[in-house]
Design an enzyme around this catalytic site. Structure first.
Site, PDB file in Angstrom:
ATOM      1  N   GLY A 153     -14.721  66.181  18.676  1.00  0.00           N
ATOM      2  CA  GLY A 153     -13.557  65.814  19.488  1.00  0.00           C
ATOM      3  C   GLY A 153     -12.673  64.878  18.689  1.00  0.00           C
ATOM      4  O   GLY A 153     -11.596  65.231  18.203  1.00  0.00           O
ATOM      5  N   SER A 163     -21.675  58.693  18.093  1.00  0.00           N
ATOM      6  CA  SER A 163     -20.245  58.718  17.804  1.00  0.00           C
ATOM      7  C   SER A 163     -19.956  58.054  16.468  1.00  0.00           C
ATOM      8  O   SER A 163     -20.707  57.177  16.034  1.00  0.00           O
ATOM      9  CB  SER A 163     -19.494  57.933  18.866  1.00  0.00           C
ATOM     10  OG  SER A 163     -19.671  58.492  20.122  1.00  0.00           O
ATOM     11  N   ARG A 218     -10.281  50.864  24.015  1.00  0.00           N
ATOM     12  CA  ARG A 218     -11.398  50.897  23.067  1.00  0.00           C
ATOM     13  C   ARG A 218     -11.626  49.555  22.368  1.00  0.00           C
ATOM     14  O   ARG A 218     -12.749  49.201  22.051  1.00  0.00           O
ATOM     15  CB  ARG A 218     -11.211  52.019  22.041  1.00  0.00           C
ATOM     16  CG  ARG A 218     -11.200  53.405  22.695  1.00  0.00           C
ATOM     17  CD  ARG A 218     -11.300  54.537  21.672  1.00  0.00           C
ATOM     18  NE  ARG A 218     -12.603  54.595  21.048  1.00  0.00           N
ATOM     19  CZ  ARG A 218     -12.888  54.096  19.870  1.00  0.00           C
ATOM     20  NH1 ARG A 218     -11.951  53.518  19.147  1.00  0.00           N
ATOM     21  NH2 ARG A 218     -14.114  54.173  19.399  1.00  0.00           N
ATOM     22  N   TYR A 234     -15.229  48.454  23.220  1.00  0.00           N
ATOM     23  CA  TYR A 234     -16.200  48.687  22.139  1.00  0.00           C
ATOM     24  C   TYR A 234     -16.008  47.744  20.963  1.00  0.00           C
ATOM     25  O   TYR A 234     -16.635  47.943  19.914  1.00  0.00           O
ATOM     26  CB  TYR A 234     -16.064  50.113  21.586  1.00  0.00           C
ATOM     27  CG  TYR A 234     -16.089  51.213  22.611  1.00  0.00           C
ATOM     28  CD1 TYR A 234     -17.203  51.418  23.427  1.00  0.00           C
ATOM     29  CD2 TYR A 234     -15.004  52.070  22.759  1.00  0.00           C
ATOM     30  CE1 TYR A 234     -17.220  52.447  24.355  1.00  0.00           C
ATOM     31  CE2 TYR A 234     -15.019  53.100  23.687  1.00  0.00           C
ATOM     32  CZ  TYR A 234     -16.135  53.279  24.487  1.00  0.00           C
ATOM     33  OH  TYR A 234     -16.148  54.299  25.399  1.00  0.00           O
ATOM     34  N   CYS A 270      -2.878  41.372  32.452  1.00  0.00           N
ATOM     35  CA  CYS A 270      -3.288  40.057  32.913  1.00  0.00           C
ATOM     36  C   CYS A 270      -4.750  39.816  32.558  1.00  0.00           C
ATOM     37  O   CYS A 270      -5.604  39.757  33.438  1.00  0.00           O
ATOM     38  CB  CYS A 270      -3.065  39.989  34.415  1.00  0.00           C
ATOM     39  SG  CYS A 270      -2.491  38.382  34.867  1.00  0.00           S
TER      40      CYS A 270
END
Ligand code: LLP
Length: 475
Positions: A319, A237, A365, A369, A396
């Site tokens: 994508g 990616s 994300r 990541y 939370c």
């Protein structure tokens, strides 16, 4: 009290973000490469698709994903044109709804799905089944049967069990399935780096180096209901150069030639996967699709020539590079907190925490990541000096961060709107209901109009899943 009013603005400068982050010359300005094509500021207010986000939020509420139709179509068309000799499959896992599935077909692309759920969206959107590729390392027998019955264009097989299942299903249904073999080429690419190793330690695909991929081709050749179209490789990616693709393509073509020699199968196709990077911050410098197309074509053509095999018809599966920049998320600020940090003896610095009405439920994300994002004040112009700020959500969890570090005007206050660009890929599609958050809507904007493509979830939607177990139990 706002941070700059408290006289903390100067001290706050000693809070460091990442080394690359620079205070912008104009904190109100957009950095064009981060935003969708129609985004601009009008008197300080962000406008996308001709719609001011202040109007958009008045009509549709906040938070909201804002999808720029013209930009999505332009990126899809740019891939279509640049890769004109390829089949371009839009990877639906990045973001899929029936509207987007329709656009994909209208722009001449194919569609890659990786679950029965994504397949259902494609079918609801009337994507012709032969334009669909079906991925997944653990497709259920039910999903496989449906795919074969529908006549999807290609199933990318990922295990010996799946070959056996497909053999049984095609026999039972009296149908043929067209398949590709997902191979692991021992290349892992991320951003500007790739790692090429001999061994692959991951759940996807058949290893080339161990001989498993060749063995899979032999097995498929022995199943009358399966037609082997080619090999499929996806190396990672957020890839910004073609070095990883080059190493992978060499290895995949070597296997392609070996299958032709040893199994006697001339495979007409080859898929190089997705993973083309986008700009999330000023640090990222993605390649132009046209440049990528030239490089990938050359790599495969040269290698095929060297191996004495016909050049297969190529396909790719972008994508993120299509939908990522086409969307931004708009949030409303709820609280601003200047948190004093202990920066060492005699030094106090401040980090400004700006809390918005969404968070890790609509963009996981950053937490998952350690991804970097950018943001802008979207509802007004500000003359206040820039402050290094952290945009956090309302969940939370202390790790509920949307944007780790960004310069925002120092007078950001409750009621302001912030917009985060580049949230089209893997944000709505990975959204959750953590803390019973209702997932935000996807609003399409175009030519000054806005319309709902995916409506906002409601608490009623969530409560509808609750069932009283006592009512379902026998006395
Ligand atoms: N083809 C295959 C076989 C894939 O596995 C993927 C992504 C793609 C195409 C599309 O890759 P793209 O062009 O969108 O990078 N959730 C992670 C990304 C996971 C990617 C999984 N496979 C993220 O948010 O970065």
């Amino acid at each position: 009290m706002r941070a700059h009013e408290a006289g903390w603005a100067h001290a706050a400068a000693s809070v460091r973000g990442p080394a690359w982050l620079r205070e912008p010359a104009d904190v109100n300005a957009l950095v064009p490469q981060l935003w969708s094509g129609t985004a601009r500021k009008v008197d300080g207010v962000l406008e996308v698709g001709g719609v001011l986000v202040t109007d958009l939020v008045r009509e549709h509420g906040s938070p909201a994903y804002v999808l720029d139709e013209v930009d999505f179509r332009a990126r899809a068309a740019a891939f279509r044109t640049a890769f004109e000799a390829f089949d371009v499959y839009y990877a639906g896992k990045a973001f899929l709804c029936t509207t987007v599935a329709r656009w994909v077909v209208e722009e001449g692309l194919f569609l890659d799905v990786c679950s029965g759920g994504e397949l259902a969206v494609a079918i609801r959107a009337q994507v012709p089944p032969q334009r669909i590729g079906f991925h997944g390392n653990n497709k259920t027998p039910g999903e496989l049967s449906e795919a074969v019955e529908l006549g999807v264009g290609r199933i990318i097989v990922d295990s010996v069990h799946e070959i056996e299942r497909l053999a049984a299903i095609t026999r039972e249904l009296g149908r043929t399935a067209r398949v590709l073999i997902r191979v692991t080429a021992g290349v892992e690419a991320h951003t500007h780096e790739y790692i090429a190793t001999a061994h692959e330690d991951q759940k996807f695909g058949f290893s080339i180096s161990s001989g498993d991929a060749l063995e899979a081709a032999r097995e498929i050749a022995g199943v009358p209901g399966l037609e082997l179209l080619g090999l499929h490789s996806h190396i990672g990616s957020q890839i910004f150069d073609s070095a990883g693709f080059e190493v992978a393509a060499r290895r995949v073509l070597a296997l392609h030639a070996q299958i032709s020699d040893e199994v006697g199968l001339e495979m007409p196709e080859m898929d190089l996967g997705g993973g083309f990077g986008i700009a999330y911050t000023t640090q990222d410098d993605p390649s132009d699709p046209a440049q990528l197309a030239i490089e990938l074509t050359k790599i495969v053509t040269d290698e095929a020539k060297a191996r004495g095999v016909a050049v297969p018809r190529l396909s790719i599966e972008p994508g993120r590079a299509i939908v990522g920049p086409a969307m931004c998320t708009v949030y409303e600020v709820g609280t601003v907190k200047a948190v004093e940090l202990d920066a060492g003896p005699g030094v106090t610095s401040v980090r400004t925490y700006v809390s918005v009405d969404g968070g890790m439920s609509d963009n996981i994300r950053t937490a998952l990541y350690d991804a970097d994002y950018s943001a802008t004040l979207a509802s007004r112009h500000s003359e206040a000096p820039a402050l290094l700020s952290r945009i956090v959500g309302k969940h939370c969890e202390a790790g509920d961060i949307v944007v780790k570090d960004e310069f925002l005007p120092g007078d950001v206050m409750p009621g302001d709107l912030l917009a985060v660009p580049g949230t089209g890929a893997y944000c709505r599609s990975m959204a959750s209901n953590y803390n019973h958050a209702a997932r935000p809507p996807v609003i399409v904007v175009k030519d000054g109009s806005s319309a709902v493509a995916v409506r906002r979830e409601t608490i009623d939607d969530l409560l509808r899943l609750d069932v009283d177990p006592a009512a379902g139990m026998e006395d």
